[in-house]
Design an enzyme around this catalytic site. Structure first.
Site, PDB file in Angstrom:
ATOM      1  N   LYS A   1      -4.323 -16.882 -14.565  1.00  0.00           N
ATOM      2  CA  LYS A   1      -4.803 -17.490 -13.312  1.00  0.00           C
ATOM      3  C   LYS A   1      -6.273 -17.137 -13.113  1.00  0.00           C
ATOM      4  CE  LYS A   1      -4.185 -17.174  -8.349  1.00  0.00           C
ATOM      5  NZ  LYS A   1      -4.766 -16.269  -7.440  1.00  0.00           N
TER       6      LYS A   1
ATOM      7  N   LYS B   1     -11.159 -13.690  -9.386  1.00  0.00           N
ATOM      8  CA  LYS B   1     -12.268 -12.734  -9.439  1.00  0.00           C
ATOM      9  C   LYS B   1     -11.774 -11.404  -9.986  1.00  0.00           C
ATOM     10  CE  LYS B   1     -12.721 -13.606  -5.297  1.00  0.00           C
ATOM     11  NZ  LYS B   1     -12.557 -14.511  -4.136  1.00  0.00           N
TER      12      LYS B   1
ATOM     13  N   LYS C   1       0.843  -1.206   0.000  1.00  0.00           N
ATOM     14  CA  LYS C   1       0.000   0.000   0.000  1.00  0.00           C
ATOM     15  C   LYS C   1       0.883   1.264   0.000  1.00  0.00           C
ATOM     16  CE  LYS C   1      -4.215   1.426   0.163  1.00  0.00           C
ATOM     17  NZ  LYS C   1      -5.209   1.122  -0.840  1.00  0.00           N
TER      18      LYS C   1
END
Ligand code: ADP
Ligand code: TRP
Length: 356
Positions: free
Chosen positions: A212, A215, A125
């Site tokens: 891969k 979602k 982050k």
């Protein structure tokens, strides 16, 4: 080996396996082959198994209560539908076990901040903020995200877990849990057992476009689709333009890779021969669709049945939480006694098992 050593060995054999899954979306075929199926195979090798839905971990990103509940119930139903036996494995919702959060606080008091500064998710982050030229490198970082590894340590350590099956990306978190446990034991006495990560040598399941299945790529095949919708998705799997009669290689074939996970050995052999002699992609897709549809037909029926009765799933999770709390209660009595003084629970069944 002396009788005493034998007894000691038996006592140190791994006996508790525990893992958690974040309810951040509905499950797909990649989750099934990479996590659910291997997880269910492991359970039988351990004396105690615990599986929990890490809903308060998911809260760092899922902040719509309806969505969180929906994903939680769906995930629990998916595991049960795929064969998890709630009598054998304690399945519970993390937020139903308040001892986890109490332990998390105690652990946070012995956790050096620097240890968390080095955690991958937090570092990623910071790097993202740096790359975007932000002045505040902590932009978008909640305390939940920052102290995520401490909560995960509490999840694991509360149950004297020996083995934590996780994907590669979670190994650092299990190591942090070990570090925190050692720190606690040094300060307050040997109370917490040291867990080990078990990395499933995970084959990556390909998605519709060959990357891969995930979602986040939108290339996934959700579990428990109606046959018609499943067939439509399977037909979308990327193939090349080799003509039907041309011989084909089973390697580098998304269709074959998926087929071999669901078909019987004789069927796989038969399709291997068809590849060598030339076969049309449409025909292979039809075979793949049938294999997946058949594989999930029973679990799909069970999943939809359970999802139609959410109160039943809630009851299973509540029962799991009650059993988990029974294990957690004596342990927390000892943690409290260790940190603030007072009597320990001498009949607590669990305890540290040294420095494994
Ligand atoms: P996604 O990438 O779709 O967000 P998650 O990161 O939530 O999936 O993964 C949940 C579990 O499923 C993890 O144990 C992960 O290793 C496994 N998993 C997810 N996608 C795949 C895949 N394509 N192949 C194998 N395992 C997978
Ligand atoms: N952090 C894990 C993940 O993102 C989920 C998780 C939470 C977990 N607590 C855990 C996994 C304890 C194993 C043990 O996948």
């Amino acid at each position: 080996m002396s009788e005493q050593n034998k007894a000691a060995n038996k006592a140190t054999a791994p006996e508790t396996i525990l893992t958690g899954i974040k309810p951040t979306d509905h499950v797909h075929v990649g989750n099934y082959l990479g996590a659910i199926r291997p997880g269910l195979e492991l359970v039988s090798q351990f004396r105690h198994s615990l599986l929990f839905i890490a809903d308060y971990h998911a809260l760092t990103t899922v902040q719509d209560p309806k969505e969180l509940r929906d994903y939680t119930l769906s995930l629990a139903a998916a595991w049960i539908a795929c064969g998890l036996d709630p009598k054998q494995t304690i399945i519970y919702r993390q937020s139903d076990v308040p001892e986890i959060f109490e332990l998390a606080w105690v652990l946070s008091c012995v956790t050096p901040k620097g240890l968390l500064n080095r955690a991958h998710a937090y570092k990623a982050k910071l790097q993202e903020n740096e790359a975007e030229g932000r002045e505040d490198l902590d932009y978008g970082v909640s305390m939940g995200l920052f102290s995520y590894p401490v909560l995960m340590a509490a999840d694991i350590l509360l149950f004297n877990t020996d083995v934590v099956p996780v994907g590669e990306d979670q190994v650092q978190h299990v190591e942090i849990a070990r570090d925190i446990a050692q720190k606690f034991n040094r300060i307050f006495g040997e109370l917490i057992r040291l867990p080990k990560a078990l990395v499933k040598t995970e084959k990556v399941v390909p998605g519709l476009d060959g990357r891969k299945m995930s979602k986040s790529y939108g290339n996934h095949i959700p579990l428990f689709l109606e046959s018609k919708a499943l067939r439509k998705l399977v037909m979308k799997i990327k193939t090349d333009s080799t003509p039907p009669e041309a011989p084909k290689n089973t390697k580098d074939s998304i269709l074959f890779d998926l087929y071999k996970e669901f078909a019987a050995p004789a069927e796989i052999e038969a399709l291997t021969a068809r590849y060598a002699n030339g076969v049309g992609w449409g025909e292979v897709k039809e075979l793949l669709f049938q294999a997946i549809d058949r594989h999930f037909s029973e679990s799909s029926r069970r999943y939809h049945e359970l999802m139609g009765r959410p109160a039943e799933i809630e009851a299973i999770l509540r029962d799991g939480a009650a059993r988990a709390r029974k294990l957690a209660t004596p342990f927390m009595v000892n943690v409290r006694a260790a940190v603030r003084g007072g009597d320990r629970d001498t009949i607590a069944a669990h305890g540290a098992r040294g420095k494994s």
